[in-house]
Motif scaffolding. Sequence first.
Motif, PDB file in Angstrom:
ATOM      1  N   ALA B 168      31.009  25.049  17.156  1.00 29.87           N
ATOM      2  CA  ALA B 168      30.598  24.537  15.850  1.00 29.87           C
ATOM      3  C   ALA B 168      31.392  23.308  15.424  1.00 29.87           C
ATOM      4  CB  ALA B 168      30.744  25.635  14.800  1.00 29.87           C
ATOM      5  N   LEU B 169      32.275  22.830  16.306  1.00 29.73           N
ATOM      6  CA  LEU B 169      33.137  21.712  15.918  1.00 29.73           C
ATOM      7  C   LEU B 169      32.628  20.398  16.497  1.00 29.73           C
ATOM      8  CD1 LEU B 169      36.511  23.515  16.634  1.00 29.73           C
ATOM      9  CD2 LEU B 169      35.303  23.336  14.460  1.00 29.73           C
ATOM     10  N   ASP B 170      33.040  19.285  15.880  1.00 39.27           N
ATOM     11  CA  ASP B 170      32.578  18.004  16.422  1.00 39.27           C
ATOM     12  C   ASP B 170      33.353  17.644  17.682  1.00 39.27           C
ATOM     13  OD1 ASP B 170      34.765  16.044  15.798  1.00 39.27           O
ATOM     14  OD2 ASP B 170      34.354  16.771  13.766  1.00 39.27           O
ATOM     15  N   LYS B 171      32.827  16.670  18.407  1.00 37.93           N
ATOM     16  CA  LYS B 171      33.269  16.401  19.767  1.00 37.93           C
ATOM     17  C   LYS B 171      34.762  16.091  19.892  1.00 37.93           C
ATOM     18  CE  LYS B 171      31.812  13.439  23.580  1.00 37.93           C
ATOM     19  NZ  LYS B 171      31.600  14.347  24.669  1.00 37.93           N
ATOM     20  N   ARG B 172      35.273  15.278  18.977  1.00 34.23           N
ATOM     21  CA  ARG B 172      36.679  14.879  19.104  1.00 34.23           C
ATOM     22  C   ARG B 172      37.624  16.035  18.833  1.00 34.23           C
ATOM     23  NH1 ARG B 172      37.275   9.668  15.594  1.00 34.23           N
ATOM     24  NH2 ARG B 172      39.463  10.255  15.620  1.00 34.23           N
ATOM     25  N   LEU B 173      37.294  16.803  17.787  1.00 30.73           N
ATOM     26  CA  LEU B 173      38.102  17.969  17.441  1.00 30.73           C
ATOM     27  C   LEU B 173      38.069  18.974  18.581  1.00 30.73           C
ATOM     28  CD1 LEU B 173      39.783  19.105  15.221  1.00 30.73           C
ATOM     29  CD2 LEU B 173      37.748  20.073  14.182  1.00 30.73           C
ATOM     30  N   ARG B 174      36.895  19.086  19.201  1.00 33.86           N
ATOM     31  CA  ARG B 174      36.722  20.029  20.301  1.00 33.86           C
ATOM     32  C   ARG B 174      37.640  19.656  21.450  1.00 33.86           C
ATOM     33  NH1 ARG B 174      30.787  20.327  20.520  1.00 33.86           N
ATOM     34  NH2 ARG B 174      30.840  18.937  22.299  1.00 33.86           N
ATOM     35  N   ALA B 175      37.668  18.366  21.773  1.00 35.77           N
ATOM     36  CA  ALA B 175      38.503  17.901  22.885  1.00 35.77           C
ATOM     37  C   ALA B 175      39.972  18.202  22.593  1.00 35.77           C
ATOM     38  CB  ALA B 175      38.285  16.410  23.099  1.00 35.77           C
ATOM     39  N   ALA B 176      40.406  17.963  21.338  1.00 32.59           N
ATOM     40  CA  ALA B 176      41.799  18.206  20.971  1.00 32.59           C
ATOM     41  C   ALA B 176      42.127  19.696  21.074  1.00 32.59           C
ATOM     42  CB  ALA B 176      42.055  17.706  19.550  1.00 32.59           C
ATOM     43  N   LEU B 177      41.209  20.529  20.584  1.00 34.03           N
ATOM     44  CA  LEU B 177      41.455  21.972  20.591  1.00 34.03           C
ATOM     45  C   LEU B 177      41.440  22.536  22.009  1.00 34.03           C
ATOM     46  CD1 LEU B 177      39.675  23.325  17.404  1.00 34.03           C
ATOM     47  CD2 LEU B 177      42.075  23.539  17.994  1.00 34.03           C
ATOM     48  N   GLN B 178      40.640  21.925  22.879  1.00 33.94           N
ATOM     49  CA  GLN B 178      40.608  22.384  24.273  1.00 33.94           C
ATOM     50  C   GLN B 178      42.001  22.284  24.892  1.00 33.94           C
ATOM     51  OE1 GLN B 178      37.623  20.104  26.328  1.00 33.94           O
ATOM     52  NE2 GLN B 178      35.996  20.954  25.064  1.00 33.94           N
ATOM     53  N   VAL B 179      42.639  21.155  24.645  1.00 35.26           N
ATOM     54  CA  VAL B 179      43.976  20.950  25.199  1.00 35.26           C
ATOM     55  C   VAL B 179      44.952  21.961  24.592  1.00 35.26           C
ATOM     56  CG1 VAL B 179      45.858  19.302  25.422  1.00 35.26           C
ATOM     57  CG2 VAL B 179      43.489  18.511  25.562  1.00 35.26           C
ATOM     58  N   GLU B 180      44.886  22.126  23.268  1.00 31.31           N
ATOM     59  CA  GLU B 180      45.767  23.070  22.582  1.00 31.31           C
ATOM     60  C   GLU B 180      45.585  24.493  23.092  1.00 31.31           C
ATOM     61  OE1 GLU B 180      45.934  23.220  18.282  1.00 31.31           O
ATOM     62  OE2 GLU B 180      45.575  21.065  18.209  1.00 31.31           O
ATOM     63  N   LEU B 181      44.315  24.834  23.267  1.00 32.53           N
ATOM     64  CA  LEU B 181      43.973  26.190  23.672  1.00 32.53           C
ATOM     65  C   LEU B 181      44.537  26.495  25.055  1.00 32.53           C
ATOM     66  CD1 LEU B 181      42.367  28.418  22.436  1.00 32.53           C
ATOM     67  CD2 LEU B 181      40.321  27.545  23.518  1.00 32.53           C
ATOM     68  N   LYS B 182      44.362  25.535  25.944  1.00 29.37           N
ATOM     69  CA  LYS B 182      44.851  25.695  27.309  1.00 29.37           C
ATOM     70  C   LYS B 182      46.374  25.841  27.302  1.00 29.37           C
ATOM     71  CE  LYS B 182      44.726  25.656  31.723  1.00 29.37           C
ATOM     72  NZ  LYS B 182      44.265  26.856  32.422  1.00 29.37           N
ATOM     73  N   GLU B 183      47.023  25.021  26.478  1.00 25.28           N
ATOM     74  CA  GLU B 183      48.473  25.027  26.368  1.00 25.28           C
ATOM     75  C   GLU B 183      48.959  26.374  25.819  1.00 25.28           C
ATOM     76  OE1 GLU B 183      50.824  23.248  27.304  1.00 25.28           O
ATOM     77  OE2 GLU B 183      52.396  24.293  26.170  1.00 25.28           O
TER      78      GLU B 183
END
Lengths: 308, 374
Positions: B168-183
Amino acid sequence: MMRACCRAARGETVSAPSPNTEAAIGGTRRKWTPRITSLWLLVPALGFLAVFFAYPLASIVLRSFDGGASGLTLEHYSTFFTVPVYPRILWQTIEISLLTTILCVLVGYPLAYVMANSSPAVRNVMLLMVMLPFMTSVLVRTYGWMVILRPTGLLNHVAQLFGLPAVELLYNRPGMLIGLVYTMTPYVVLTLYSVMRGIDGRLVAVARSLGASGWSAFWRIYFPLSLPGVAGASLLVFILSSGFYITPRLMGGDRDQLLASIIAYQVDVLLNFEFASAIAVILLAITLVCFGIYARAVGLKQLLTSRT
Amino acid sequence: MKASAGNSIVLDNLWKTYGSFVAVGGVSLSIEAGKFCTILGPSGSGKTTVLMMLAGFSEPLRGNILIDGNDVTRLPPQKRNLGVVFQNYALFPHMTVLGNVAFPLKMRGMNAAEINLKCRQMLDVVELGDFAGRYPGELSGGQQQRVALARALVFEPRVLLMDEPLGALDKRLRAALQVELKELQRRMNVTVVYVTHDQEEALTMADQVVIMNHGKIEQFGTADDLYDRPTTEFVAGFMGDTNLIEGVVTAKGNDGVLRVEHPTGRTILAQNNASSVGDSVSVSLRPECLALEARKDSPTEEANGWNGRIVNAVSLGDAMRYTIVVGENRPSLQIQLQAKLGRRGAHGHRFYPADEVRLSWNANDARVLPRGKR
């Protein structure tokens, strides 16, 4: 959640969308403002309300202060509060309305819960069964109950077959309550149902995955979220019961009459329109006080949208 | 908040049906402890159903679920000790951020002081320490998702299940959260099962990727495995874009290179040992594997070297996407291909519609797949 809604409504810091998205959706964000031409569409409804609601209401309020030759007076109100029988009936009306409300919620809540949480097929059948009484006249349904409950009626007949003692459930308070609860429960079910349908079922699932048992997930998550519905349904039933006439009149005993019966008696038998008006205004005041309490506790917006 | 190792998960021949509809038809899968496993598939592929069975919200018709070697198939959700995060976050709207994060700890009967401490720590981890007193309705989508994550991790589960959490998030936020999530996953050392339909998410985060279609697993492996060595047309098309060219295998070399002949007579050299001579196959050719060269005349066509004409050119910003038609005259004898070339560096030359080009590719970049039913 209520508090959250209210804060959001007051425009305190909610989420701050990035400038990009703001600009992108800025066009559609603007509120729709009615133009003068579309306001004309309201004229028939407003006219109807003015003639058949505002005018009669105003004339009743005026008449309740009508002292005949002596001009305006509070005489009718002082009569109401000084003759012991009237405050007693007022209190009785509030008591029975409260009792009806509590019983209706106790009966209606589980029913609405099952309805909101079952498969569409079951739900539709239940919905139909709840709606069905609305398609029959109140008078007919009340007489139906009287046929069942009267001393020589169906209920006592069956009780007799099983060797049980006869019960008196007509022309007394239990009889009146049976009639009232029966009539009012659909309102509770439908109000609660619409609120419960708005509760995200995944919240309960998540609560369980977080370690809550089914029971505690219900009490900590589902129930609090359904409370606006309980409040709305209670308000509705209380207000409807406090002014209800037919069922209490027919099924209640002479000692258990409610305000509406007294109003009818003053109009029909004593032709005392001024005193009847004063009682009606008192009944209206009770209703408004209930609304006030509800608005403070839950917010009227909730009543209008019936959503969580 | 360093936790001990995540748990391994084994799904053994799971089935789930709704009436006559088979939502999940025999899924077997083994996820290693502490790995980030993404279940990827289109909607209706059964990926969410698998997750719901894993969480205990839905009971399988047949099959077993083992977490850390223990059979949990019939265990109610509250006994499984799993963190779950949904796409719509499913935060409790009537509780503050702190109340939401404290909920799982309260359910475990922890004392108030300890709950408070753990919640504060967890909120700091997701950088929402200042928002403890807010209600979910007052937070942005990204913040709500962080709260949901904090709530799912605060009780230190060994397994975290996520159902399209960033959808449900926009593309840029999604990319940032992907990195955070993995970390976060690496730091907390938790096994993650992550359901999504977005192949990009699978590529950025997952150690293991499962591709599902029609209630079955199509392929299981690392993201690179699936991208470079798909075994079915579906996987080739779902993991990124690809050109699928039909043909029949006519020869097989000792080096594992197959010779595939297209109905127009053109030949393709491509990899895959699983097919044999005479098979009807599709060759998957990634758009970025095609090389383009301007041509003036019409040199003879050969295997992996065809003459084509640009019919469409679209700029993707960093790259150009060209649509190329090979073969003239009759549309039925034409092959349409997509090529993707970077706009800078070695591929700097830009083509325009109607340009005549020579296209070629390396046999190792072309992949022979069994022809799917159409």
